[in-house]
Design a protein around this motif. Sequence first.
Motif, mmCIF file in Angstrom:
data_model
loop_
_atom_site.group_PDB
_atom_site.id
_atom_site.type_symbol
_atom_site.label_atom_id
_atom_site.label_comp_id
_atom_site.label_asym_id
_atom_site.label_seq_id
_atom_site.Cartn_x
_atom_site.Cartn_y
_atom_site.Cartn_z
ATOM 1 N N PRO A 303 0.856 -1.200 -0.087
ATOM 2 C CA PRO A 303 0.005 -0.043 -0.102
ATOM 3 C C PRO A 303 0.925 1.329 0.116
ATOM 4 C CG PRO A 303 0.070 -0.891 2.106
ATOM 5 C CD PRO A 303 0.912 -1.879 1.435
ATOM 6 N N THR A 304 0.264 2.350 -0.532
ATOM 7 C CA THR A 304 0.791 3.556 -0.080
ATOM 8 C C THR A 304 0.426 4.097 1.198
ATOM 9 O OG1 THR A 304 -1.271 4.969 -1.008
ATOM 10 C CG2 THR A 304 0.600 4.328 -2.663
ATOM 11 N N MET A 305 1.064 5.195 1.686
ATOM 12 C CA MET A 305 0.694 5.620 3.046
ATOM 13 C C MET A 305 -0.879 5.797 3.299
ATOM 14 S SD MET A 305 1.835 6.036 6.205
ATOM 15 C CE MET A 305 3.621 6.184 6.006
ATOM 16 N N ALA A 306 -1.571 6.234 2.247
ATOM 17 C CA ALA A 306 -2.936 6.795 2.488
ATOM 18 C C ALA A 306 -3.688 5.307 2.173
ATOM 19 C CB ALA A 306 -3.324 7.503 1.201
ATOM 20 N N GLN A 307 -3.282 4.471 1.405
ATOM 21 C CA GLN A 307 -3.993 3.145 1.488
ATOM 22 C C GLN A 307 -3.794 2.209 3.009
ATOM 23 O OE1 GLN A 307 -2.001 1.738 -1.828
ATOM 24 N NE2 GLN A 307 -3.943 2.114 -3.183
ATOM 25 N N TRP A 308 -2.370 2.436 3.480
ATOM 26 C CA TRP A 308 -2.442 1.694 4.831
ATOM 27 C C TRP A 308 -3.215 2.570 5.770
ATOM 28 C CZ3 TRP A 308 -0.737 -1.934 7.662
ATOM 29 C CH2 TRP A 308 -0.238 -1.524 9.057
ATOM 30 N N LYS A 309 -3.243 3.928 5.700
ATOM 31 C CA LYS A 309 -4.153 4.410 6.871
ATOM 32 C C LYS A 309 -5.699 4.032 6.620
ATOM 33 C CE LYS A 309 -1.059 8.343 7.810
ATOM 34 N NZ LYS A 309 -0.781 9.738 7.418
ATOM 35 N N GLN A 310 -6.182 3.721 5.517
ATOM 36 C CA GLN A 310 -7.496 3.538 5.309
ATOM 37 C C GLN A 310 -7.676 1.898 5.590
ATOM 38 O OE1 GLN A 310 -8.667 4.490 1.335
ATOM 39 N NE2 GLN A 310 -10.666 3.738 1.544
ATOM 40 N N TYR A 311 -6.751 1.001 4.948
ATOM 41 C CA TYR A 311 -7.161 -0.282 5.107
ATOM 42 C C TYR A 311 -6.463 -1.022 6.103
ATOM 43 C CZ TYR A 311 -9.159 0.847 0.574
ATOM 44 O OH TYR A 311 -10.056 1.295 -0.470
ATOM 45 N N GLY A 312 -5.145 -0.512 6.409
ATOM 46 C CA GLY A 312 -4.301 -1.270 7.486
ATOM 47 C C GLY A 312 -4.046 -2.723 6.951
ATOM 48 N N VAL A 313 -3.770 -3.684 7.893
ATOM 49 C CA VAL A 313 -3.245 -4.974 7.295
ATOM 50 C C VAL A 313 -4.328 -5.730 6.154
ATOM 51 C CG1 VAL A 313 -1.845 -5.253 9.265
ATOM 52 C CG2 VAL A 313 -4.507 -6.161 9.358
ATOM 53 N N GLY A 314 -5.614 -5.209 6.031
ATOM 54 C CA GLY A 314 -6.424 -5.698 5.287
ATOM 55 C C GLY A 314 -6.094 -5.418 3.766
ATOM 56 N N PHE A 315 -5.274 -4.590 3.565
ATOM 57 C CA PHE A 315 -4.986 -4.260 2.214
ATOM 58 C C PHE A 315 -4.500 -5.524 1.378
ATOM 59 C CE2 PHE A 315 -2.533 -2.032 -1.186
ATOM 60 C CZ PHE A 315 -3.476 -1.343 -1.957
ATOM 61 N N SER A 316 -5.065 -5.876 0.532
ATOM 62 C CA SER A 316 -4.723 -7.157 -0.130
ATOM 63 C C SER A 316 -5.296 -7.313 -1.398
ATOM 64 C CB SER A 316 -5.031 -8.437 0.784
ATOM 65 O OG SER A 316 -6.553 -8.441 0.772
ATOM 66 N N TYR A 317 -5.097 -8.371 -2.353
ATOM 67 C CA TYR A 317 -5.772 -8.634 -3.398
ATOM 68 C C TYR A 317 -7.098 -9.321 -3.175
ATOM 69 C CZ TYR A 317 -1.526 -7.651 -5.850
ATOM 70 O OH TYR A 317 -0.323 -7.099 -6.397
ATOM 71 N N ASP A 318 -8.036 -9.227 -4.208
ATOM 72 C CA ASP A 318 -9.369 -9.463 -3.721
ATOM 73 C C ASP A 318 -9.638 -10.946 -3.737
ATOM 74 O OD1 ASP A 318 -9.910 -6.672 -4.001
ATOM 75 O OD2 ASP A 318 -10.352 -6.947 -6.187
ATOM 76 N N GLN A 319 -10.703 -11.290 -2.841
ATOM 77 C CA GLN A 319 -10.998 -12.554 -2.586
ATOM 78 C C GLN A 319 -11.889 -13.115 -3.813
ATOM 79 O OE1 GLN A 319 -10.640 -14.915 0.369
ATOM 80 N NE2 GLN A 319 -11.538 -16.476 -1.012
ATOM 81 N N ASN A 320 -12.794 -12.306 -4.287
ATOM 82 C CA ASN A 320 -13.574 -12.656 -5.264
ATOM 83 C C ASN A 320 -13.353 -12.197 -6.582
ATOM 84 O OD1 ASN A 320 -15.521 -13.862 -3.281
ATOM 85 N ND2 ASN A 320 -15.888 -11.839 -2.756
#
Length: 806
Positions: A303-320
């Motif tokens: 993630p970028t810093m903005a994505q990290w602040k928004q999603y945290g450890v959940g920033f990942s590739y899509d399940q579906n």
Amino acid sequence: MRISFRQLSLSCVALTGLVAASAHAQTKKTATGHDRKATASAPAAQNRSSGGDDLSSSVLGQFNRSSEEVSVTSHAVAATGITNRTPGGGLMPPQSAPRSQSGVTRDFIAKQSPSSNITSLIANLPGVTVTSQDPFGTTGDHLQVRGLNETQFGYLFEGAPLADPINYAPYTGTLVDTENLGSVTVSQGAPDLNAPFYNAVGGQITATAINPSHHMGGFADLAGGSYSFNKEFLRFDTGDIGNSGVRGFLSFSHTAYDNGARGPGGFLRYHLDTKFVKEWGDGNDVAAIFSYNRQESTSWRAPTMAQWKQYGVGFSYDQNFYPGNANYYKLNSQNLNQQLIVLPMNFTLTDRLKLHVTPYYVHQFGPSLGGENIPAVGGYYGTQQYGQLSGGTVVNGSILTLGVDPWDQKTGGLNMSADWRITNSNTFSFGWWYAYTTHQELSDFQPVYADGSGWSGTPISVNGHILSGYDLNFMQQVNTLFIADTQRLLNDRLTISAGFRVAMVSRQGTNLIPGADPYKMQGNYFEPLPQFSASYKITPHDQIFINGTTAFRAPESVEAYSQIFDPNSSHATMQPQSLKPEYSISEEIGYRHQGGFYNFSMSLFNINMTNHQVTSTGYIPGTNQMVASPINIGGQTSRGIQGEFGLGRWHHFSPYLSGQFLHSTFDNNFNTGTGVLPTAGKIAVAAPKFTGAIGINYDDGRFFGNFDLRYVDSQYTTFMNDEKMPSYITSNLTLGYRMKAIGPMKHPQIQLNLTNLGDNHYLSGSSYSANAKAHVTSTGQIAAGSPPVYYVGGVFAAMVSLSTGF
């Protein structure tokens, strides 16, 4: 730095629990007393190769045998090879090289997670900051030492350089299973003069496998834990084979887990190790090491810093999956396969002449996979626009494809050196290293089925050619020569060494993509590299040393020589970078005490670099393919102090402390190509001011445990210092119980490993950019911000392992 109450309290509880367990265990003394030593054979003896626990006081840093390293069989207390003889719980083995040097032995390695790789095991050593992405230590070889990263360190395994010879990635998880790892040594700042490197401006990391046992038997380890983690390991030792003087082992392991909190997907690894040894006469030995690794893993999304602040450890590739979803996790993975052969040989030709020969071969190959939508009509093959593509499902004018990078690389080499003892006080050394590398990389795009169930397996073609972003063929030859002289004076208390190495690297690469300019690029490097060191033994236990070292690094990665294209762009998305080699001059002065009740060392260091190349790892624009690209930042100066302290066993306890203060700055302004950014004097990236570790080990022969806590200060991730990664703290705990022999089972034990106590969510590393925010350059133009992406640290995990010798 923010430390949560939960995290602090859990760390304190863990430490208190370890002390309480020891108090309980001391009430149950064995029949042989507090420090009972097992008499059963241990299958792990410390290795005698270069980089072991005892190094000579010469500029070469070559290994000298000592009684402990040749065989520790009679001192082992466990089938895992633990001896409890290394101060600091295995974190402070004795050193004598005239440079900063730290290491870990089986006393520490065996108590860590059996999934750990070489890089994750050295995270407690002074100044070493390891980037961890999974909680088990299986993936991720990113580290930082003195403002430099893993690509600026030479990696030796059994005397051979087995990191990627072009992008310098070490891939240590592919080399050896943790159960077969004997020791790891980190030389901060100075590589061996005779080491086969052309990138080690920061020093070297040396790993050795255990020696096979003289007795037939083996070792088995079964582990399970969080996120469906499981590992099965089995080793068989032949023992001495008749009167041949040959002994060996063969091992196999399987490892798998799910990504859990980090998203869908997981990790799968099959690994094979073998090592056979023959020893005869006085100092003659030949070893044969073979390793095979097959590994598949879902890519970690950065993630970028903005994505990290928004999603945290959940920033990942899509399940579906849905039509056109290039971020579907099954389309984004890494395959890392490796085969290696190393044949280290040492011969005593005469009483005064010794010869060392190490031939080796390594084959590394992919593929790497990433999802990408490419234009169905009007896209580009290089700089040529194509018409209608056939095959695939068109969604909003694009075809979802699996981008495949089936990179393939082979290297063969021979490293030779000789030591001639001219007089009892003077030794002359000389040697030669040759290596040849080929690298092929033809990317392609394979249409994904409409329901996301798979992909065609047939690359898309344009006018009879495979549609590709790069069609690379790369070749490299390396020759290095060295000479050195070591003089011992004042009854061997004073040792003075001087040496000279010359490195010659020849490279050429071609890119067959239409419009590639240049089509062919070459690089030829000739670097003279002098070294000097001196050490003085104040007492048999106290030593002071100084050294001056030069080193260079040829440009990193094939991307430094070739353009990268993409069907979504009419021009190259990545251009070749500076081909100037990186060059360093470093000095150290240090002191160490060894023996008695404690070991202690400290050193002051200074590193001056020119053409410093900061490795920026990022995505090819519009894709999920990550590549490493070097950025020439100019000069960099790093100064600091590091130290470590370890006690021998006291009431079964062995504590350890390490720390480093670092001040690292850029010397020059940065040219963006359209203007200059005022970066001179800015704090360098990847250079935390303070790092430290605390560890304590307990082992009474039955109950054992290990606790460590690590702190890493905040660090800038842009040259303009307009974005930084926060500081973080992590801690790990090991608890275990070792049983008496049960039938054929020797020292069966149960071990619990807890990583990241407190489940701290943190960023552990990053790529780098010139600026994250817009800045005005010297020409008055606006340099748009390019935020770096970050590696997410591993979350909390628990693992239980059952092991036994037989």
